[in-house]
Design an enzyme around this catalytic site. Structure first.
Site, PDB file in Angstrom:
ATOM      1  N   ALA A  63       0.857  -1.179   0.000  1.00  0.00           N
ATOM      2  CA  ALA A  63       0.000   0.000   0.000  1.00  0.00           C
ATOM      3  C   ALA A  63       0.898   1.236   0.000  1.00  0.00           C
ATOM      4  CB  ALA A  63      -0.876  -0.001   1.240  1.00  0.00           C
ATOM      5  N   GLY A 102      -0.506  -5.245   0.024  1.00  0.00           N
ATOM      6  CA  GLY A 102      -1.519  -5.033  -1.007  1.00  0.00           C
ATOM      7  C   GLY A 102      -1.096  -5.634  -2.334  1.00  0.00           C
TER       8      GLY A 102
END
Ligand code: NAD
Length: 686
Positions: A63, A102
């Site tokens: 992320a 992510g």
């Protein structure tokens, strides 16, 4: 398409490429681009499959951490992953570098994953006090199996592409041109229906469903490691939900657990620390064009506890070391310990026998100081006595080539005074390693009044080369870390006299999250360190213990008694010594509550930290936190003493100290900075 995501066609395969240096973090524009690319694939009949790949060093490595704590920008990562998984055409992730957090969740949303053998896959969120909140805790166990998922989410450590392939997280390992292989793979699978969706699989959950006890076994096996941390438990709970509930419900649990962590203090502390560590490398007041000196050969003086460990750092980094001692037996003992340490590492499989020989082969043990003449850096690690250090630096001055850096590993002594015993104080610096020096990550770089800027820059860069985290400190008694230890120690001893026991004081520190309390630490390090060695001279509790050979664990007795397995138990002898001293000093012992211990030992440390800051002995509050987390095991989930003080509220710290001020007496004085900041409702860190 503009922005970091672009698409190209290769036959009937749409290649979606991210170009978002340096690590293809999944910022808003990347997320938007990915959704747009999937929409493009859906809308174009000619496209039969999609490959998602990245330019540069790595696949999506996580992320965008700079978005943390800011208002969310759509689309959210969980929706992006769902959109990929729900694409009606097969989507293949082409992984190189690291697929982290992510990034791995994106890969799990894809229907297939191909990777180069050097790739690594992992979910490091736990290290920031979080969990992989874009379906990661739900998809990972379905694809990699429950046990492996538990290990990955709670450790945060990545696994190799080969391991990932073995557990089914990667479908194919490919050598050579990754994009080409991914396209070829896409062509192979383009007509297979139904599409394999990670969220719909449950074959790998069956075993855990049949024996849900594996979760408690996992908790138990790791209880020491997880002690005090909230995130590992939340990660386990999320994986438990993946096993116990349908996917649609599991992701709701995951979201709730994620939000709980995100809004908690621990994840804020851990994220703060992530940045604090990086900030520590920045040096104030240094001209930008300062170039480091070249360090090719290192000298170490003293092959004791510290000299040996310090040498190992350089040897392990491939830098040859000349180590000097004053007597052959001390030299042999020191190098023998180094070899034993390397061999122990090799026995654990973390080094090959060849690497052991290579490291030891780069070591030159000698009794001849002249052998240091051509070293680029000499680190002194002899006894902690100013006269000895001055004598050595004076000698070095006449031997070592000009331009070399002369460093001392002193724990407390004045580096400027040591520097003044040479004709080149600009080349002198403190390099304060922590024990065991081959293991502990912290290095305090002590910048003397005359230390040249390029010496500081060299020290900071060298720290990186030997895998240390360096913090710049000014010249003061004990620098940052040990200086803050002193008021804690003073109050801890006074608390003993006033009625607390070593067990109580240590328990308060351990419950706070420290690896051990002050008396456990004294017993481990040696109660006799710095003792005057005169058994007849008994002026305090420490003298009394040392005079009867209670030197700590090494003697089987210190503040505690130890059995033959080094398990501690309270000592009636010590209790008596404490009571005798108390009565001699006219102290009436009383019950002491835990809060008083916190206020007198931990709040005083914060106060000392504030003094260090106001005197400019640390560059920034976060540096102090780095010192305490890496040097003394302060719990990272509390973000270090200064961050912790901020979360407690500085006025609360001041009030607590005021409540104890009379008891602490002249040993204590307030930091002006602490009082000012508390009055203005400010923080040390932001
Ligand atoms: P130590 O007693 O284990 O080792 C010191 C070594 O220096 C001995 O082997 C001794 O023979 C040798 N020595 C003494 N005078 C010498 C000389 N003139 N020439 C060559 N060798 C000489 O001590 P240590 O624990 O390794 O501490 C060394 C330094 O590191 C001290 O300044 C100490 O304050 C500092 N330090 C210690 C620790 C720790 O936890 N032990 C941590 C950080 C810093």
């Amino acid at each position: 398409m503009t922005g970091p995501i672009s698409t190209t066609h290769h036959g009937d395969v749409l290649i979606v490429t991210s170009n978002n240096p340096p690590v293809n973090a999944l910022g808003a524009s990347v997320r938007q681009g990915l959704v747009a690319a999937i929409e493009q694939a859906e809308g174009d009949e000619a496209i039969k499959a999609v490959v998602i790949r990245c330019e540069g060093q790595t696949f999506f490595a996580g992320a965008d951490i700079t978005e943390f704590g800011k208002p969310p920008v759509m689309p959210w990562l969980p929706d992006v992953v769902d959109r990929i998984e729900n694409c009606s055409k097969p989507v293949i992730a082409a992984i190189h570098g690291t697929a982290l957090g992510g990034g791995l969740e994106i890969a799990l949303g894809c229907h297939y994953r191909v990777a180069v053998p050097t790739a690594k896959l992992g979910v490091p969120e736990v290290k920031l006090g979080l969990l992989p909140g874009a379906g990661g805790t739900q998809r990972l166990p379905r694809v990699a199996g429950v046990q492996r998922a538990l290990e990955m989410v709670t450790s945060g450590s990545p696994i190799s592409a080969k391991d990932a392939c073995d557990v089914g997280l990667v479908d194919r390992l490919v050598e050579g041109d990754l994009a080409q292989h991914a396209v070829a793979y896409a062509e192979e699978v383009r007509d297979i229906r139904p599409l394999p969706k990670s969220s719909e699989r449950d074959d790998k959950l069956a075993e855990a469903r049949a024996s849900p006890a594996i979760f408690d076994e996992f908790r138990k096996a790791n209880s020491r490691k997880f002690r005090g941390f909230e995130a590992p438990e939340a990660n386990i709970k999320a994986v438990e939900a993946a096993v116990a509930k349908p996917y649609a419900e599991g992701v709701i649990d995951e979201r709730n657990l994620f939000m709980g962590l995100m809004s908690g203090t621990q994840s804020r502390a851990q994220q703060y620390f992530f940045f604090a560590e990086r900030k520590a490398a920045k040096i104030d007041n240094i001209p930008e064009d300062t170039r480091p000196r070249d360090i090719r050969k290192v000298g170490v003086i003293g092959a004791g506890t510290m000299g040996g460990g310090i040498s190992m750092n350089f040897l392990s980094a491939g830098i040859p070391v000349t180590i000097v001692e004053m007597a052959q037996d001390a030299l042999d003992r020191g190098t023998g310990v180094m070899r034993k340490n390397y061999e122990a590492t090799a026995a654990k499989g973390r080094m090959t026998g060849e690497q052991v020989e290579q490291a030891m082969g780069a070591l030159t043990p000698t009794l001849d100081f002249e052998a240091l003449a051509d070293c680029d850096l000499v680190i002194e690690a002899v006894f902690e006595q100013m006269e000895v250090k001055k004598e050595i630096f004076g000698r070095l001055d006449g031997i070592v080539k000009q331009g070399a850096i002369l460093a001392s590993n002193t724990s407390y002594l004045n580096v400027d005074e040591i520097a003044a015993s040479t004709s080149r104080p600009q080349d002198v610096v403190g390099l304060h390693f922590f024990s065991p020096a081959n293991i502990m990550k912290l290095l305090e770089v002590v910048r003397g009044a005359k230390t040249a800027p390029d010496v500081v820059v060299t020290a900071m860069q060298l720290a990186k080369r030997i895998k240390k985290v360096a913090v710049v400190a000014g010249v003061c008694h004990g620098f940052i870390g040990n200086r803050m230890l002193m008021p804690r120690q003073v109050e801890a001893i006074k608390l003993l006299l006033e009625g607390a026991s070593p067990e109580q004081i240590d328990r308060v520190h351990v419950e706070f999250g420290m690896p051990m309390g002050p008396f456990q630490m004294a017993d481990l390090a040696g109660v006799d360190i710095g003792w005057h060695r005169d058994k007849e001279r008994i002026e305090n509790i420490r003298d009394a213990l040392c005079s009867i050979d209670r030197w700590g664990q090494k003697k089987g007795a210190g503040f505690y008694d130890y059995d033959d397995k080094r398990r501690p138990s309270p000592s009636p002898v010590v209790q008596q010594i404490i009571e005798d001293f108390a009565s001699k000093q006219g102290i009436t012992r009383r019950d002491i509550d835990d809060q008083e211990i916190v206020e007198r030992t931990l709040y005083t440390m914060v106060n000392e930290g504030a003094k260090i800051l106001e005197e400019g002995m640390a560059q920034r509050a976060s540096d102090i936190d780095v010192v305490w987390i890496y040097g003394y095991g302060w719990p990272v989930y509390r973000g270090g003493p200064m961050f912790w003080a901020d979360t407690e509220g500085l006025q609360k710290i001041v009030d607590g100290l005021k409540a104890q001020e009379a008891r602490m007496g002249s040993d204590f004085s307030f930091s002006r900075l602490l009082l000012d900041k508390a009055a203005k409702d400010e923080k040390f860190t932001r």
